[in-house]
Design a protein around this motif. Structure first.
Motif, PDB file in Angstrom:
ATOM      1  N   ILE A  21     -28.708   4.518-107.090  1.00  0.00           N
ATOM      2  CA  ILE A  21     -27.863   3.516-106.453  1.00  0.00           C
ATOM      3  C   ILE A  21     -28.732   2.769-105.441  1.00  0.00           C
ATOM      4  O   ILE A  21     -29.329   3.379-104.553  1.00  0.00           O
ATOM      5  N   THR A  22     -28.810   1.464-105.577  1.00  0.00           N
ATOM      6  CA  THR A  22     -29.634   0.660-104.688  1.00  0.00           C
ATOM      7  C   THR A  22     -28.845   0.244-103.449  1.00  0.00           C
ATOM      8  O   THR A  22     -27.610   0.255-103.442  1.00  0.00           O
ATOM      9  N   LEU A  23     -29.588  -0.131-102.409  1.00  0.00           N
ATOM     10  CA  LEU A  23     -28.935  -0.661-101.222  1.00  0.00           C
ATOM     11  C   LEU A  23     -28.187  -1.948-101.555  1.00  0.00           C
ATOM     12  O   LEU A  23     -27.136  -2.226-100.982  1.00  0.00           O
ATOM     13  N   GLY A  24     -28.716  -2.705-102.500  1.00  0.00           N
ATOM     14  CA  GLY A  24     -28.041  -3.923-102.936  1.00  0.00           C
ATOM     15  C   GLY A  24     -26.680  -3.635-103.530  1.00  0.00           C
ATOM     16  O   GLY A  24     -25.712  -4.377-103.299  1.00  0.00           O
ATOM     17  N   VAL A  35     -29.892  -5.639 -95.285  1.00  0.00           N
ATOM     18  CA  VAL A  35     -30.774  -5.391 -94.142  1.00  0.00           C
ATOM     19  C   VAL A  35     -30.092  -4.445 -93.146  1.00  0.00           C
ATOM     20  O   VAL A  35     -30.727  -3.545 -92.599  1.00  0.00           O
ATOM     21  N   THR A  36     -28.798  -4.632 -92.952  1.00  0.00           N
ATOM     22  CA  THR A  36     -28.051  -3.749 -92.060  1.00  0.00           C
ATOM     23  C   THR A  36     -28.020  -2.330 -92.615  1.00  0.00           C
ATOM     24  O   THR A  36     -28.194  -1.365 -91.871  1.00  0.00           O
ATOM     25  N   LEU A  37     -27.822  -2.201 -93.917  1.00  0.00           N
ATOM     26  CA  LEU A  37     -27.838  -0.874 -94.544  1.00  0.00           C
ATOM     27  C   LEU A  37     -29.205  -0.219 -94.370  1.00  0.00           C
ATOM     28  O   LEU A  37     -29.299   0.982 -94.129  1.00  0.00           O
ATOM     29  N   SER A  38     -30.255  -1.006 -94.486  1.00  0.00           N
ATOM     30  CA  SER A  38     -31.606  -0.482 -94.291  1.00  0.00           C
ATOM     31  C   SER A  38     -31.791   0.009 -92.855  1.00  0.00           C
ATOM     32  O   SER A  38     -32.392   1.068 -92.623  1.00  0.00           O
ATOM     33  N   HIS A  44     -33.192   5.099 -86.382  1.00  0.00           N
ATOM     34  CA  HIS A  44     -32.362   6.110 -85.728  1.00  0.00           C
ATOM     35  C   HIS A  44     -31.698   5.598 -84.451  1.00  0.00           C
ATOM     36  O   HIS A  44     -30.747   6.205 -83.970  1.00  0.00           O
ATOM     37  N   SER A  45     -32.181   4.491 -83.910  1.00  0.00           N
ATOM     38  CA  SER A  45     -31.570   3.948 -82.702  1.00  0.00           C
ATOM     39  C   SER A  45     -30.485   2.916 -83.018  1.00  0.00           C
ATOM     40  O   SER A  45     -29.779   2.473 -82.121  1.00  0.00           O
ATOM     41  N   TYR A  46     -30.336   2.526 -84.297  1.00  0.00           N
ATOM     42  CA  TYR A  46     -29.325   1.535 -84.675  1.00  0.00           C
ATOM     43  C   TYR A  46     -27.931   2.152 -84.571  1.00  0.00           C
ATOM     44  O   TYR A  46     -27.696   3.259 -85.041  1.00  0.00           O
TER      45      TYR A  46
END
Length: 74
Positions: A21-24, A35-38, A44-46
């Motif tokens: 399953i891709t981030l896309g 980008v947010t999923l990445s 770790h600070s997000y």
């Protein structure tokens, strides 16, 4: 500190569905930018908002405890 177990939950979904399953794919299904999923997966600070957490819980069909873990700071 709250840790998001995104990679672990994604790996479990891949295992159960027997496919990659891709981030896309997650982005398209949840409406969360790739980008947010990445950032959720790797930074770790997000700190994503509750709306993003809610969408991920819906996508993975899991409980809050499956996605988040509290780690006391010493």
């Amino acid at each position: 500190m709250i840790r998001i177990k995104f990679k672990e939950v994604l790996a479990e979904k891949e295992f159960q569905e027997k496919r990659s399953i891709t981030l896309g794919e997650v982005a398209e299904a949840t409406g969360i930018h790739r980008v947010t999923l990445s950032k959720i997966a790797n930074d770790h600070s997000y700190k994503p908002g509750l709306d993003l957490i809610d969408r991920l819980l819906g996508y993975f069909k899991c409980d809050l405890n499956d996605l988040l873990v509290y780690i006391p700071e010493e």
